[in-house]
Design an enzyme around this catalytic site. Structure first.
Site, short mmCIF file in Angstrom:
data_model
loop_
_atom_site.label_atom_id
_atom_site.label_comp_id
_atom_site.label_asym_id
_atom_site.label_seq_id
_atom_site.Cartn_x
_atom_site.Cartn_y
_atom_site.Cartn_z
N PRO A 77 0.83 -1.31 0.13
CA PRO A 77 -0.13 0.07 -0.02
C PRO A 77 0.82 1.34 0.13
O PRO A 77 2.10 1.40 0.52
CB PRO A 77 -0.83 -0.03 1.39
CG PRO A 77 -0.66 -1.37 1.71
CD PRO A 77 0.68 -1.95 1.28
N CYS A 78 0.31 2.38 -0.76
CA CYS A 78 0.94 3.44 -0.69
C CYS A 78 0.02 4.77 -0.19
O CYS A 78 -1.25 4.52 -0.62
CB CYS A 78 1.66 3.81 -1.92
SG CYS A 78 3.08 2.69 -2.27
#
Length: 342
Positions: A77-78
């Site tokens: 995830p970012c």
């Protein structure tokens, strides 16, 4: 052929690889609810549930029994930022230092450097391409360039591979074998052009569930909507949206968001994102989709049971890579690896 899955979520990515004949040596995710889902559905797969930055090289090789890994997969995830710096490198480094979620891509690359698999796959949301006006993905490229792998990025629509859902996701594929980096050819298109099949509609995946009112053990529990919400749903045509500008006063509110969209029986579904605990609206019933219906549209098999409360189940389903596409991708990589061995 052996696989390690980082940030595995409910396991949609490694499920497809498993169906293609790969052995999953390790799955990694820090979400305790995901751990319960994996324990129930994949008891044979070793699972690391601590934060990934606690997964040292020594422990990593111990968990995979020192075996060579053919493919590293995962979707780190970012989280984006509202401001950007002038220099891409320092901008990327500052952002990964400021937010723990942005460090996860570096953890993936750290393990890529440690394991040195033949291939790697990174999956992410479309927004990765425009995060920080494109600076963040440039920082990712810079870090991947240091690994020595050949790689390419492509935005793929899952509907183009037979998934009954319009779902665009970014995939980065790389290898250290000198193979040409390419992606599986689409099997479907909107109108069946160039020898492909037409997009699959969502109705065939969920129509039999209309007869099942509720089954908690099967993740098929409709949300208990208020009468006001149901009255709004009644006004939404199949394949359409709520007519916000033509509502009676008692049904009006200031902001409706994106939850008031009804699916069409004759088209792929909208993207399965749970939003405020609600998937899109059923094509013919005045309620949102259940977790099981969303899982069907995501191409999960019925034997997959998602643990946690309804919200947690929905997020596991909505965040997953559709296993149908995962298998197509796995078969694509498998052919290249088998050719290498010949």
């Amino acid at each position: 052929m052996k696989v390690v899955d980082l940030f595995c979520g409910a396991g949609g990515l490694h499920l497809g690889f498993q169906e293609a004949g790969f052995e999953i040596k390790l799955a990694v995710d820090s979400n305790p609810i995901v751990a319960k889902t994996h324990e129930f559905n994949f008891p044979e797969i070793p699972f690391f549930s601590d934060d990934i930055n606690q997964l040292t090289g020594f422990e990593l090789f111990n968990l995979i029994e020192g075996e060579e890994i053919d493919v590293l997969i995962g979707g780190p995830p970012c989280q984006g930022f509202s401001t950007i710096g002038k220099r891409v490198s320092s901008n990327f480094e500052r952002r990964t230092a400021e937010d723990e979620r942005n460090k996860l891509i570096l953890e993936y690359i750290r393990i890529l450097n440690q394991l040195k698999p033949k291939y790697f796959v990174i999956e992410n949301v479309k927004g990765l391409l425009t995060m920080d006006k494109g600076d963040f993905i440039k920082g990712v490229y810079k870090e991947l360039d240091k690994t020595g792998y050949d790689y390419k990025l492509k935005l793929l629509n899952m509907a183009d591979y037979g998934v009954p859902q319009l779902r665009e996701r970014v995939f980065i594929i790389g290898n250290r074998l000198g193979h040409e980096v390419n992606f599986p050819l689409p099997t479907h298109s909107e109108n069946g052009e160039d020898g492909t099949f037409s997009w699959e509609n969502c109705w065939y995946a969920i129509q039999d569930l209309v007869e099942i009112k509720e089954d908690k053990d099967f993740n098929h529990v409709p949300l208990k909507h208020t009468e006001k919400i149901i009255e709004r749903y009644k006004l939404i045509p199949e394949g359409g949206r709520l007519p916000e500008n033509d509502l009676p006063p008692e049904l009006y509110r200031k902001n409706f968001g994106n939850t008031y969209k009804r699916l069409s029986r004759f088209k792929p579904a909208l993207t399965m994102v749970p939003g405020n605990d609600a998937f899109p609206i059923h094509p013919i019933l005045n309620r949102s989709l259940t977790v099981r219906e969303a899982a069907r549209i995501q191409t999960f098999p019925d034997w997959m049971i998602f643990k946690g409360n309804r919200r947690q189940q929905g997020h596991q389903v909505g965040n997953a890579v559709p296993p149908l596409f995962s298998r197509i991708l796995a078969e694509h990589i498998k052919k290249k690896l088998l050719k290498e061995e010949v």
